[in-house]
Design a protein around this motif. Structure first.
Motif, PDB file in Angstrom:
ATOM      1  N   THR A 108       0.457  27.037  38.952  1.00  0.00           N
ATOM      2  CA  THR A 108       1.313  28.178  39.265  1.00  0.00           C
ATOM      3  C   THR A 108       0.524  29.388  39.755  1.00  0.00           C
ATOM      4  OG1 THR A 108       1.208  28.821  36.928  1.00  0.00           O
ATOM      5  CG2 THR A 108       3.087  27.463  37.624  1.00  0.00           C
ATOM      6  N   THR A 109      -0.768  29.446  39.409  1.00  0.00           N
ATOM      7  CA  THR A 109      -1.593  30.591  39.843  1.00  0.00           C
ATOM      8  C   THR A 109      -2.529  30.214  40.993  1.00  0.00           C
ATOM      9  OG1 THR A 109      -3.283  30.044  38.180  1.00  0.00           O
ATOM     10  CG2 THR A 109      -1.537  31.585  37.535  1.00  0.00           C
ATOM     11  N   ALA A 152       7.361  26.361  45.231  1.00  0.00           N
ATOM     12  CA  ALA A 152       7.210  27.579  44.428  1.00  0.00           C
ATOM     13  C   ALA A 152       5.867  28.243  44.716  1.00  0.00           C
ATOM     14  CB  ALA A 152       7.327  27.235  42.948  1.00  0.00           C
ATOM     15  N   ARG A 176       6.139  29.969  48.090  1.00  0.00           N
ATOM     16  CA  ARG A 176       6.929  31.197  48.028  1.00  0.00           C
ATOM     17  C   ARG A 176       6.153  32.326  47.360  1.00  0.00           C
ATOM     18  NH1 ARG A 176      11.224  27.550  46.779  1.00  0.00           N
ATOM     19  NH2 ARG A 176      10.889  27.942  44.549  1.00  0.00           N
ATOM     20  N   ARG A 177       5.414  31.987  46.296  1.00  0.00           N
ATOM     21  CA  ARG A 177       4.639  33.019  45.594  1.00  0.00           C
ATOM     22  C   ARG A 177       3.562  33.577  46.513  1.00  0.00           C
ATOM     23  NH1 ARG A 177      -0.026  32.987  43.252  1.00  0.00           N
ATOM     24  NH2 ARG A 177      -0.193  30.708  43.273  1.00  0.00           N
ATOM     25  N   SER A 205       4.873  35.892  49.144  1.00  0.00           N
ATOM     26  CA  SER A 205       5.278  37.230  48.667  1.00  0.00           C
ATOM     27  C   SER A 205       4.098  38.173  48.501  1.00  0.00           C
ATOM     28  CB  SER A 205       6.016  37.101  47.338  1.00  0.00           C
ATOM     29  OG  SER A 205       5.137  36.602  46.319  1.00  0.00           O
ATOM     30  N   THR A 206       2.875  37.642  48.598  1.00  0.00           N
ATOM     31  CA  THR A 206       1.671  38.475  48.476  1.00  0.00           C
ATOM     32  C   THR A 206       1.052  38.681  49.849  1.00  0.00           C
ATOM     33  OG1 THR A 206       0.218  36.568  48.146  1.00  0.00           O
ATOM     34  CG2 THR A 206       1.244  37.511  46.183  1.00  0.00           C
TER      35      THR A 206
END
Length: 328
Positions: A219-220, A305, A308-309, A312-313
């Motif tokens: 996730t990171t 996901a 998308r993350r 957004s950055t």
């Protein structure tokens, strides 16, 4: 030389996955070209598959046109004449015993051949059909084994990508045979099975590296699946190219030197399949199997996901762009 050194040192990052539309377009053109050859010309099946009569004899003073003309004057339709070492090999349709005896007498008279050294082989069409059926069964078993192995060793999506690449290689190689008119013999089938194994080996090497690199994605993560897979592909690029070059060189020697300069015609059936298959197999492992795998994987919620993350950055624009390209 400078480009080769930079590739070898890993200083060049080739965006294989990002150019997937280019590779798909190129593969599409090659497949259309190959299918057109199969539909227009068809495969030139050897006597082992369609049946017929094969004459083998020595005639040192003859040439291909003389032998072909001689057989046509004896009532043979479209004889296939090949030079196998110091002997001539002439393949015809199935001939009755009377015509076979007539041809043997003519060969003895025209070329001063020793009657004891004229070999005649009658191959029935039913036997040829049995060989073809066994070849299809062998191909089916091979494909099933590949699916099972890759599904267990990696995952079903990798198995699907590998199978698509293998079918891609088979169709293009068969198309080259159709356009070239080379005779398809049991040796050709051995060549086809060999290139399947070679193509699979190349794909497994790439997929193993992709599996290792993408297993760290979470996730990171700062990379999308697309970027990670492309990095893995670049890490195996030199290994794939070196392996392909080492394998292709001796095959090219057999095809271009052995059959052209030395006249070893019996080797061309096998060597053409290997030469074309190895070239196409290397290309498909890098430019077909991997982009297809990425397209399938980027549709999974986990990797969507991540994309998308990163989108957004501010620093994830490139990653998101690659992910969007892979999903399109």
């Amino acid at each position: 030389m400078g480009l080769g050194r930079r590739l070898y040192r890993g200083e060049i990052d080739v965006d294989f996955v990002g150019r997937k539309k280019l590779w798909y377009s190129l593969s599409g053109l090659l497949l259309i070209f190959s299918l057109a050859g199969l539909l227009i010309n068809g495969l030139n099946l050897g006597v082992e598959f369609k049946g017929g009569t094969v004459f083998s004899f020595k005639a040192p003073t003859a040439n291909i046109e003389q032998v072909r003309t001689e057989f046509k004057t004896l009532g043979v339709h479209q004889p296939i004449v090949q030079e196998a070492g110091d002997r001539w090999r002439v393949t015809t349709e199935t001939l009755p015993a009377e015509q076979v005896a007539k041809i043997q007498d003519a060969v003895v008279k025209e070329y001063k051949a020793d009657p004891k050294q004229i070999d005649v082989q009658q191959v029935g069409a039913s036997w040829g059909g049995e060989v073809a059926n066994k070849a299809w069964i062998g191909l089916g078993v091979f494909m099933l084994a590949i699916i099972l192995y890759l599904s267990m060793a990696f995952e079903p999506k990798m198995a699907l990508a590998a199978i698509v690449a293998l079918v891609h290689d088979l169709v293009i190689t068969a198309g080259i045979y159709a356009w070239s008119g080379f005779e398809v013999t049991p040796a050709t089938l051995l060549g086809f099975l060999t290139i399947l194994g070679y193509s699979l080996y190349d794909a497994v090497v790439v997929f193993d590296m992709i599996k290792e690199v993408t297993a760290k994605l979470g996730t990171t993560s700062k990379k999308t699946y697309t970027q990670a897979a492309n990095d893995a592909l670049n890490h195996t690029l030199i290994r794939s190219l070196n392996t392909s070059l080492v394998a292709i060189l001796p095959v090219a020697a057999i095809l271009f030197i052995g059959t052209t300069l030395l006249g070893a015609g019996t080797l061309k059936d096998l060597s053409l399949a290997l030469f074309v298959g190895m070239l196409v197999g290397t290309y498909s492992s890098l430019c077909v199997a991997t982009p297809l795998l990425v397209t399938l994987k980027e549709r999974e919620p986990k990797y969507q996901a991540i994309a998308r993350r990163l989108a957004s950055t501010g620093g994830g624009a490139k990653s998101a762009k690659r992910a969007a390209t892979a999903k399109s």
